[in-house]
Design a protein around this motif. Structure first.
Motif, PDB file in Angstrom:
ATOM      1  N   ILE A  46       0.848  -1.196   0.000  1.00 50.74           N
ATOM      2  CA  ILE A  46       0.000   0.000   0.000  1.00 50.74           C
ATOM      3  C   ILE A  46       0.880   1.241   0.000  1.00 50.74           C
ATOM      4  N   ARG A  47       0.474   2.229  -0.778  1.00 53.22           N
ATOM      5  CA  ARG A  47       1.112   3.550  -0.730  1.00 53.22           C
ATOM      6  C   ARG A  47       0.039   4.575  -0.411  1.00 53.22           C
ATOM      7  N   SER A  48       0.237   5.366   0.641  1.00 51.53           N
ATOM      8  CA  SER A  48      -0.749   6.364   1.059  1.00 51.53           C
ATOM      9  C   SER A  48      -0.108   7.740   1.143  1.00 51.53           C
ATOM     10  N   LEU A  49      -0.821   8.727   0.622  1.00 49.54           N
ATOM     11  CA  LEU A  49      -0.413  10.130   0.733  1.00 49.54           C
ATOM     12  C   LEU A  49      -1.349  10.798   1.732  1.00 49.54           C
ATOM     13  N   TYR A  50      -0.795  11.284   2.836  1.00 48.08           N
ATOM     14  CA  TYR A  50      -1.604  11.873   3.900  1.00 48.08           C
ATOM     15  C   TYR A  50      -1.612  13.394   3.805  1.00 48.08           C
ATOM     16  N   PHE A  51      -2.775  13.971   4.161  1.00 46.16           N
ATOM     17  CA  PHE A  51      -2.964  15.423   4.158  1.00 46.16           C
ATOM     18  C   PHE A  51      -3.152  15.910   5.593  1.00 46.16           C
ATOM     19  N   ASP A  52      -2.742  17.142   5.824  1.00 42.70           N
ATOM     20  CA  ASP A  52      -2.951  17.753   7.127  1.00 42.70           C
ATOM     21  C   ASP A  52      -3.036  19.261   6.949  1.00 42.70           C
ATOM     22  N   SER A  53      -3.520  19.949   7.973  1.00 42.38           N
ATOM     23  CA  SER A  53      -3.666  21.403   7.912  1.00 42.38           C
ATOM     24  C   SER A  53      -2.315  22.080   8.070  1.00 42.38           C
ATOM     25  N   PHE A  54      -2.292  23.400   7.881  1.00 42.59           N
ATOM     26  CA  PHE A  54      -1.025  24.136   7.952  1.00 42.59           C
ATOM     27  C   PHE A  54      -0.394  24.041   9.340  1.00 42.59           C
ATOM     28  N   ASN A  55      -1.227  23.844  10.373  1.00 36.29           N
ATOM     29  CA  ASN A  55      -0.691  23.704  11.736  1.00 36.29           C
ATOM     30  C   ASN A  55      -0.728  22.254  12.227  1.00 36.29           C
ATOM     31  N   ASP A  56      -0.806  21.304  11.291  1.00 33.77           N
ATOM     32  CA  ASP A  56      -0.740  19.869  11.605  1.00 33.77           C
ATOM     33  C   ASP A  56      -1.799  19.445  12.619  1.00 33.77           C
ATOM     34  N   GLU A  57      -3.038  19.821  12.355  1.00 32.26           N
ATOM     35  CA  GLU A  57      -4.125  19.519  13.282  1.00 32.26           C
ATOM     36  C   GLU A  57      -4.321  18.016  13.479  1.00 32.26           C
ATOM     37  N   ALA A  58      -4.306  17.240  12.390  1.00 32.06           N
ATOM     38  CA  ALA A  58      -4.522  15.790  12.510  1.00 32.06           C
ATOM     39  C   ALA A  58      -3.403  15.142  13.310  1.00 32.06           C
ATOM     40  N   LEU A  59      -2.175  15.591  13.077  1.00 33.16           N
ATOM     41  CA  LEU A  59      -1.034  15.051  13.823  1.00 33.16           C
ATOM     42  C   LEU A  59      -1.148  15.373  15.304  1.00 33.16           C
ATOM     43  N   GLN A  60      -1.440  16.620  15.625  1.00 31.73           N
ATOM     44  CA  GLN A  60      -1.529  17.026  17.025  1.00 31.73           C
ATOM     45  C   GLN A  60      -2.694  16.344  17.735  1.00 31.73           C
ATOM     46  N   ASP A  61      -3.823  16.182  17.047  1.00 30.35           N
ATOM     47  CA  ASP A  61      -4.970  15.502  17.659  1.00 30.35           C
ATOM     48  C   ASP A  61      -4.603  14.075  18.052  1.00 30.35           C
ATOM     49  N   ASN A  62      -3.850  13.403  17.179  1.00 31.46           N
ATOM     50  CA  ASN A  62      -3.455  12.029  17.480  1.00 31.46           C
ATOM     51  C   ASN A  62      -2.477  11.983  18.643  1.00 31.46           C
ATOM     52  N   LEU A  63      -1.497  12.861  18.626  1.00 30.86           N
ATOM     53  CA  LEU A  63      -0.491  12.876  19.689  1.00 30.86           C
ATOM     54  C   LEU A  63      -1.117  13.196  21.050  1.00 30.86           C
ATOM     55  N   MET A  64      -2.136  14.055  21.052  1.00 28.59           N
ATOM     56  CA  MET A  64      -2.774  14.456  22.308  1.00 28.59           C
ATOM     57  C   MET A  64      -3.906  13.512  22.706  1.00 28.59           C
ATOM     58  N   GLY A  65      -4.244  12.559  21.833  1.00 24.64           N
ATOM     59  CA  GLY A  65      -5.307  11.621  22.156  1.00 24.64           C
ATOM     60  C   GLY A  65      -6.696  12.221  22.115  1.00 24.64           C
ATOM     61  N   ALA A  66      -6.939  13.141  21.173  1.00 20.98           N
ATOM     62  CA  ALA A  66      -8.269  13.758  21.046  1.00 20.98           C
ATOM     63  C   ALA A  66      -9.323  12.684  20.809  1.00 20.98           C
ATOM     64  N   ALA A  67     -10.492  12.859  21.414  1.00 28.55           N
ATOM     65  CA  ALA A  67     -11.550  11.853  21.309  1.00 28.55           C
ATOM     66  C   ALA A  67     -12.069  11.719  19.882  1.00 28.55           C
ATOM     67  N   LEU A  68     -12.159  12.842  19.168  1.00 27.55           N
ATOM     68  CA  LEU A  68     -12.679  12.839  17.803  1.00 27.55           C
ATOM     69  C   LEU A  68     -11.587  13.319  16.854  1.00 27.55           C
ATOM     70  N   ARG A  69     -11.270  12.483  15.867  1.00 27.33           N
ATOM     71  CA  ARG A  69     -10.204  12.830  14.922  1.00 27.33           C
ATOM     72  C   ARG A  69     -10.640  12.459  13.502  1.00 27.33           C
ATOM     73  N   GLU A  70     -10.110  13.194  12.524  1.00 23.38           N
ATOM     74  CA  GLU A  70     -10.352  12.833  11.139  1.00 23.38           C
ATOM     75  C   GLU A  70      -9.119  13.159  10.301  1.00 23.38           C
ATOM     76  N   LYS A  71      -8.944  12.410   9.230  1.00 23.97           N
ATOM     77  CA  LYS A  71      -7.853  12.714   8.306  1.00 23.97           C
ATOM     78  C   LYS A  71      -8.214  12.215   6.922  1.00 23.97           C
ATOM     79  N   PHE A  72      -7.605  12.850   5.930  1.00 26.51           N
ATOM     80  CA  PHE A  72      -7.779  12.483   4.536  1.00 26.51           C
ATOM     81  C   PHE A  72      -6.483  11.910   3.991  1.00 26.51           C
ATOM     82  N   ARG A  73      -6.618  10.949   3.074  1.00 24.79           N
ATOM     83  CA  ARG A  73      -5.453  10.382   2.419  1.00 24.79           C
ATOM     84  C   ARG A  73      -5.854   9.918   1.018  1.00 24.79           C
ATOM     85  N   ILE A  74      -4.871   9.811   0.149  1.00 22.12           N
ATOM     86  CA  ILE A  74      -5.051   9.224  -1.171  1.00 22.12           C
ATOM     87  C   ILE A  74      -4.218   7.952  -1.194  1.00 22.12           C
TER      88      ILE A  74
END
Length: 228
Positions: free
Chosen positions: A43-71
């Motif tokens: 599998i090859r996946s291209l991940y997207f995130d916001s300019f301030n890395d919202e998806a990354l930070q949500d995961n690192l902080m253990g946010a209850a609700l998270r979403e991310k886009f990938r191709i």
């Protein structure tokens, strides 16, 4: 409009040695995905995130609700490319997907998004709104080898992802034979997904190697490895 179907999702980190033992054990008790030739696929996946890395930070902080886009594409087959949206709420999640052509994928890489508004599936409009509203941008390419197993009762899907590797330049997503950076820790990622219940014999198979449960995704592993 069809409501999303949430599934339970559990993730575990394994050493390469324990992953190999678990692979041999799983194949004795569970059938492999019938759509797969051989043991698995790449599998090859291209991940997207916001300019301030919202998806990354949500995961690192253990946010209850998270979403991310990938191709995503498989086995370097550029005739089958999927846009995917993953939503996670605590230990449950769901995924939506839609097909992209290679040309459409290249437009996205070039920052040409307007065509997304003309596509019928809801995921494309969601992606367009995130690209414009959150300033999503492609961040990292993650490649790995997946071994999938299934069990009909509980709609169980178990995947063992190994040889995880990372590539820094998202613009090369449509190129063949990328020279990726291997995961220095050589960890394997075990994922267990199921609907209403998990048959009792499956945890007994998995706990033999005492896997370490984790909340981190391969996207997070890749960003950390590349010193985001």
């Amino acid at each position: 409009m069809k409501e999303p179907c949430y599934r339970h999702e559990l993730k575990y980190l394994l050493s390469p040695e324990k992953a190999e033992i678990l692979s041999k054990r799983l194949e004795k008790f569970l059938p492999r995905d019938p759509h797969v030739r051989g043991k698995g696929y790449t599998i090859r996946s291209l991940y997207f995130d916001s300019f301030n890395d919202e998806a990354l930070q949500d995961n690192l902080m253990g946010a209850a609700l998270r979403e991310k886009f990938r191709i995503r594409l498989y086995e370097e087959d550029f005739t089958l490319i999927r846009l995917e949206k993953k939503v996670k709420h605590l230990s449950q999640g769901f995924k939506e997907s839609g097909l992209l052509t290679p040309l459409e994928t290249s437009w996205i890489l070039e920052g040409r998004y307007e065509f997304l508004k003309e596509k019928k599936e809801r995921i494309f409009l969601d992606f367009y709104m995130a690209l414009r509203g959150k300033l999503l941008r492609p961040k990292v390419i993650i490649t790995y080898d997946r071994e999938p197993f299934m069990w009909e009762a509980g709609n169980v899907r178990i995947t063992l992802d190994r040889n995880i590797r990372f590539y820094r330049n998202p613009m090369d997503f449509l190129k063949k034979n990328l020279c990726c950076l291997p995961d220095e820790k050589r960890k394997a990622l075990l994922e267990v997904k199921y609907d209403g219940f998990l048959p009792s014999f499956i945890p007994e198979i998995l706990t033999g190697e005492n896997p370490l449960q984790t909340a981190h995704s391969k996207y997070v592993l890749g960003r950390l490895a590349l010193d985001y």
